[in-house]
Design a protein around this motif. Structure first.
Motif, PDB file in Angstrom:
ATOM      1  N   THR A  68     -12.220  53.411  -2.726  1.00  0.00           N
ATOM      2  CA  THR A  68     -12.430  53.233  -4.154  1.00  0.00           C
ATOM      3  C   THR A  68     -11.504  54.171  -4.893  1.00  0.00           C
ATOM      4  O   THR A  68     -11.008  55.153  -4.347  1.00  0.00           O
ATOM      5  CB  THR A  68     -13.882  53.551  -4.558  1.00  0.00           C
ATOM      6  N   GLY A  69     -11.269  53.893  -6.174  1.00  0.00           N
ATOM      7  CA  GLY A  69     -10.378  54.738  -6.948  1.00  0.00           C
ATOM      8  C   GLY A  69      -8.953  54.563  -6.500  1.00  0.00           C
ATOM      9  O   GLY A  69      -8.586  53.578  -5.876  1.00  0.00           O
ATOM     10  N   SER A  70      -8.093  55.523  -6.816  1.00  0.00           N
ATOM     11  CA  SER A  70      -6.694  55.440  -6.449  1.00  0.00           C
ATOM     12  C   SER A  70      -6.194  56.806  -6.028  1.00  0.00           C
ATOM     13  O   SER A  70      -6.704  57.823  -6.446  1.00  0.00           O
ATOM     14  CB  SER A  70      -5.866  54.925  -7.629  1.00  0.00           C
ATOM     15  N   VAL A  71      -5.201  56.811  -5.157  1.00  0.00           N
ATOM     16  CA  VAL A  71      -4.621  58.061  -4.688  1.00  0.00           C
ATOM     17  C   VAL A  71      -3.529  58.479  -5.651  1.00  0.00           C
ATOM     18  O   VAL A  71      -2.489  57.837  -5.726  1.00  0.00           O
ATOM     19  CB  VAL A  71      -4.035  57.890  -3.272  1.00  0.00           C
ATOM     20  N   THR A 130      -5.463  55.389   4.993  1.00  0.00           N
ATOM     21  CA  THR A 130      -6.767  55.262   4.351  1.00  0.00           C
ATOM     22  C   THR A 130      -6.774  54.020   3.471  1.00  0.00           C
ATOM     23  O   THR A 130      -5.718  53.557   3.017  1.00  0.00           O
ATOM     24  CB  THR A 130      -7.080  56.484   3.471  1.00  0.00           C
ATOM     25  N   PRO A 131      -7.966  53.450   3.187  1.00  0.00           N
ATOM     26  CA  PRO A 131      -8.040  52.304   2.281  1.00  0.00           C
ATOM     27  C   PRO A 131      -7.436  52.608   0.907  1.00  0.00           C
ATOM     28  O   PRO A 131      -6.768  51.756   0.313  1.00  0.00           O
ATOM     29  CB  PRO A 131      -9.540  52.013   2.185  1.00  0.00           C
ATOM     30  N   ALA A 132      -7.683  53.825   0.411  1.00  0.00           N
ATOM     31  CA  ALA A 132      -7.173  54.173  -0.913  1.00  0.00           C
ATOM     32  C   ALA A 132      -5.645  54.209  -0.931  1.00  0.00           C
ATOM     33  O   ALA A 132      -5.014  53.775  -1.895  1.00  0.00           O
ATOM     34  CB  ALA A 132      -7.735  55.520  -1.354  1.00  0.00           C
ATOM     35  N   LEU A 133      -5.039  54.732   0.137  1.00  0.00           N
ATOM     36  CA  LEU A 133      -3.578  54.745   0.205  1.00  0.00           C
ATOM     37  C   LEU A 133      -3.035  53.325   0.293  1.00  0.00           C
ATOM     38  O   LEU A 133      -2.027  52.996  -0.342  1.00  0.00           O
ATOM     39  CB  LEU A 133      -3.107  55.562   1.412  1.00  0.00           C
ATOM     40  N   GLN A 134      -3.697  52.468   1.066  1.00  0.00           N
ATOM     41  CA  GLN A 134      -3.257  51.082   1.171  1.00  0.00           C
ATOM     42  C   GLN A 134      -3.285  50.398  -0.186  1.00  0.00           C
ATOM     43  O   GLN A 134      -2.357  49.665  -0.555  1.00  0.00           O
ATOM     44  CB  GLN A 134      -4.153  50.317   2.154  1.00  0.00           C
ATOM     45  N   GLU A 135      -4.336  50.654  -0.944  1.00  0.00           N
ATOM     46  CA  GLU A 135      -4.430  50.071  -2.287  1.00  0.00           C
ATOM     47  C   GLU A 135      -3.316  50.595  -3.179  1.00  0.00           C
ATOM     48  O   GLU A 135      -2.704  49.837  -3.948  1.00  0.00           O
ATOM     49  CB  GLU A 135      -5.797  50.395  -2.896  1.00  0.00           C
ATOM     50  N   ARG A 136      -3.044  51.891  -3.088  1.00  0.00           N
ATOM     51  CA  ARG A 136      -1.962  52.471  -3.888  1.00  0.00           C
ATOM     52  C   ARG A 136      -0.618  51.839  -3.524  1.00  0.00           C
ATOM     53  O   ARG A 136       0.208  51.526  -4.393  1.00  0.00           O
ATOM     54  CB  ARG A 136      -1.908  53.987  -3.683  1.00  0.00           C
ATOM     55  N   ALA A 158      -6.339  46.545   0.990  1.00  0.00           N
ATOM     56  CA  ALA A 158      -7.055  47.546   1.785  1.00  0.00           C
ATOM     57  C   ALA A 158      -8.111  46.891   2.672  1.00  0.00           C
ATOM     58  O   ALA A 158      -8.418  47.388   3.759  1.00  0.00           O
ATOM     59  CB  ALA A 158      -7.703  48.566   0.858  1.00  0.00           C
ATOM     60  N   GLU A 159      -8.658  45.764   2.213  1.00  0.00           N
ATOM     61  CA  GLU A 159      -9.717  45.083   2.965  1.00  0.00           C
ATOM     62  C   GLU A 159      -9.187  44.307   4.169  1.00  0.00           C
ATOM     63  O   GLU A 159      -9.939  44.031   5.107  1.00  0.00           O
ATOM     64  CB  GLU A 159     -10.485  44.124   2.053  1.00  0.00           C
ATOM     65  N   SER A 161      -5.817  44.944   5.660  1.00  0.00           N
ATOM     66  CA  SER A 161      -4.686  45.580   6.332  1.00  0.00           C
ATOM     67  C   SER A 161      -5.044  46.036   7.749  1.00  0.00           C
ATOM     68  O   SER A 161      -6.065  46.708   7.970  1.00  0.00           O
ATOM     69  CB  SER A 161      -4.192  46.780   5.528  1.00  0.00           C
ATOM     70  N   GLU A 162      -4.182  45.707   8.703  1.00  0.00           N
ATOM     71  CA  GLU A 162      -4.353  46.184  10.069  1.00  0.00           C
ATOM     72  C   GLU A 162      -3.975  47.659  10.196  1.00  0.00           C
ATOM     73  O   GLU A 162      -4.327  48.308  11.178  1.00  0.00           O
ATOM     74  CB  GLU A 162      -3.497  45.340  11.025  1.00  0.00           C
ATOM     75  N   HIS A 163      -3.270  48.183   9.199  1.00  0.00           N
ATOM     76  CA  HIS A 163      -2.967  49.615   9.198  1.00  0.00           C
ATOM     77  C   HIS A 163      -4.232  50.427   8.920  1.00  0.00           C
ATOM     78  O   HIS A 163      -4.431  51.496   9.493  1.00  0.00           O
ATOM     79  CB  HIS A 163      -1.904  49.936   8.144  1.00  0.00           C
ATOM     80  N   VAL A 164      -5.080  49.935   8.052  1.00  0.00           N
ATOM     81  CA  VAL A 164      -6.312  50.648   7.703  1.00  0.00           C
ATOM     82  C   VAL A 164      -7.241  50.756   8.910  1.00  0.00           C
ATOM     83  O   VAL A 164      -7.916  51.768   9.095  1.00  0.00           O
ATOM     84  CB  VAL A 164      -7.019  49.957   6.519  1.00  0.00           C
ATOM     85  N   THR A 165      -7.257  49.735   9.745  1.00  0.00           N
ATOM     86  CA  THR A 165      -8.100  49.777  10.942  1.00  0.00           C
ATOM     87  C   THR A 165      -7.411  50.472  12.118  1.00  0.00           C
ATOM     88  O   THR A 165      -8.024  50.666  13.166  1.00  0.00           O
ATOM     89  CB  THR A 165      -8.492  48.350  11.379  1.00  0.00           C
ATOM     90  N   GLY A 166      -6.144  50.821  11.941  1.00  0.00           N
ATOM     91  CA  GLY A 166      -5.407  51.489  13.006  1.00  0.00           C
ATOM     92  C   GLY A 166      -4.842  50.543  14.046  1.00  0.00           C
ATOM     93  O   GLY A 166      -4.463  50.964  15.142  1.00  0.00           O
ATOM     94  N   ASP A 167      -4.755  49.258  13.710  1.00  0.00           N
ATOM     95  CA  ASP A 167      -4.305  48.247  14.665  1.00  0.00           C
ATOM     96  C   ASP A 167      -2.857  47.818  14.458  1.00  0.00           C
ATOM     97  O   ASP A 167      -2.418  46.826  15.071  1.00  0.00           O
ATOM     98  CB  ASP A 167      -5.208  47.012  14.578  1.00  0.00           C
ATOM     99  N   ALA A 168      -2.107  48.521  13.621  1.00  0.00           N
ATOM    100  CA  ALA A 168      -0.711  48.163  13.368  1.00  0.00           C
ATOM    101  C   ALA A 168       0.107  49.427  13.173  1.00  0.00           C
ATOM    102  O   ALA A 168      -0.401  50.461  12.725  1.00  0.00           O
ATOM    103  CB  ALA A 168      -0.593  47.266  12.139  1.00  0.00           C
ATOM    104  N   VAL A 169       1.397  49.317  13.501  1.00  0.00           N
ATOM    105  CA  VAL A 169       2.302  50.443  13.341  1.00  0.00           C
ATOM    106  C   VAL A 169       3.663  49.908  12.930  1.00  0.00           C
ATOM    107  O   VAL A 169       4.084  48.840  13.372  1.00  0.00           O
ATOM    108  CB  VAL A 169       2.400  51.255  14.655  1.00  0.00           C
ATOM    109  N   ASP A 170       4.326  50.636  12.044  1.00  0.00           N
ATOM    110  CA  ASP A 170       5.690  50.303  11.635  1.00  0.00           C
ATOM    111  C   ASP A 170       6.636  51.286  12.319  1.00  0.00           C
ATOM    112  O   ASP A 170       6.500  52.502  12.151  1.00  0.00           O
ATOM    113  CB  ASP A 170       5.847  50.415  10.116  1.00  0.00           C
TER     114      ASP A 170
END
Length: 226
Positions: A68-71, A130-136, A158-159, A161-170
């Motif tokens: 929630t909110g923003s970073v 984090t979800p907040a960073l993904q949203e940002r 954020a809801e 993203s596979e990055h938020v769950t830790g299932d993806a990497v760039d």
């Protein structure tokens, strides 16, 4: 026998192969340039005042990792990796690496160990977030690309993203991407999106069956619509 035709055939095949190889190399270079552009934009987001704060939700009360909110000032605790300070897949003290799914991280480390023998080093440009960073990042991408539709081709919500769950990497740099293109399937590491040569996820079945066909971009991924 037409000796003229026969003598030209191998030469023509070599020419076609050379053109195909050049086209593939150009595609990788263009895609990597896009990745670098995104990395710079997201690194700028970590420096206060360089990009606008998202306006779809109030800044007050927003905290990293809550969804929630923003970073306003993202930090390494949110999964930020600043340009020029990319860790390897062995730097698990960095949360962007250490918070990856254990099976994905293990596969990355196995591949990276073998790649080192070929003089290739894997660098993590982005991992867990984090979800907040993904949203940002999504809001910043909307500013950069001019519309949410275009931004969603590169950054998921954020809801979803596979990055938020830790299932993806760039990953990067280019030699690492080239190495993975040729050998990643052996470790279950697969490029998922045709427009993101750097985005890898774990597909264990790829070891026996090869990587699945790539999706054009995240907007056609069924997971982004859940």
């Amino acid at each position: 026998m037409n000796t003229r035709t026969t003598s030209r055939s191998p030469r023509m095949r070599r020419r076609r192969l050379a053109v195909t190889a050049a086209a593939l190399a150009l595609a990788v270079i263009v895609a990597f340039a896009v990745q670098q552009s995104l990395s710079v934009a997201f690194a700028d987001a970590a420096r206060p005042g360089t990009l606008p704060v998202p306006t779809d939700r109030p800044a007050e009360g927003g905290t990293a990792g809550t969804g929630t909110g923003s970073v306003i000032t993202p930090s390494e605790a949110d999964g930020v990796i600043r340009d020029g300070d990319q860790p390897t897949v062995f730097d698990v003290d960095r949360v962007a690496v250490g918070n990856l799914d254990p099976a994905l991280l293990a596969a990355l480390q196995r591949a990276a160990s073998d790649a080192e023998g070929d003089g290739v080093t894997f660098r993590v440009n982005s991992g867990w977030r984090t979800p907040a960073l993904q949203e940002r990042m999504l809001q910043d991408a909307i500013v950069q690309y001019g519309s949410e539709a275009e931004a969603r081709r590169w950054v998921a919500t954020a809801e979803t993203s596979e990055h938020v769950t830790g299932d993806a990497v760039d990953l990067g740099p280019l030699p690492a991407l080239d190495w993975l293109t040729q050998r990643g399937w052996r470790y279950g590491l697969c490029q998922i999106y045709a427009n993101e040569t750097w985005h890898y996820e774990l597909r264990p079945d790829a070891v026996d069956e090869g990587c699945p066909e790539m999706l054009a971009d995240p907007t056609v991924d069924p997971r982004t619509k859940r």
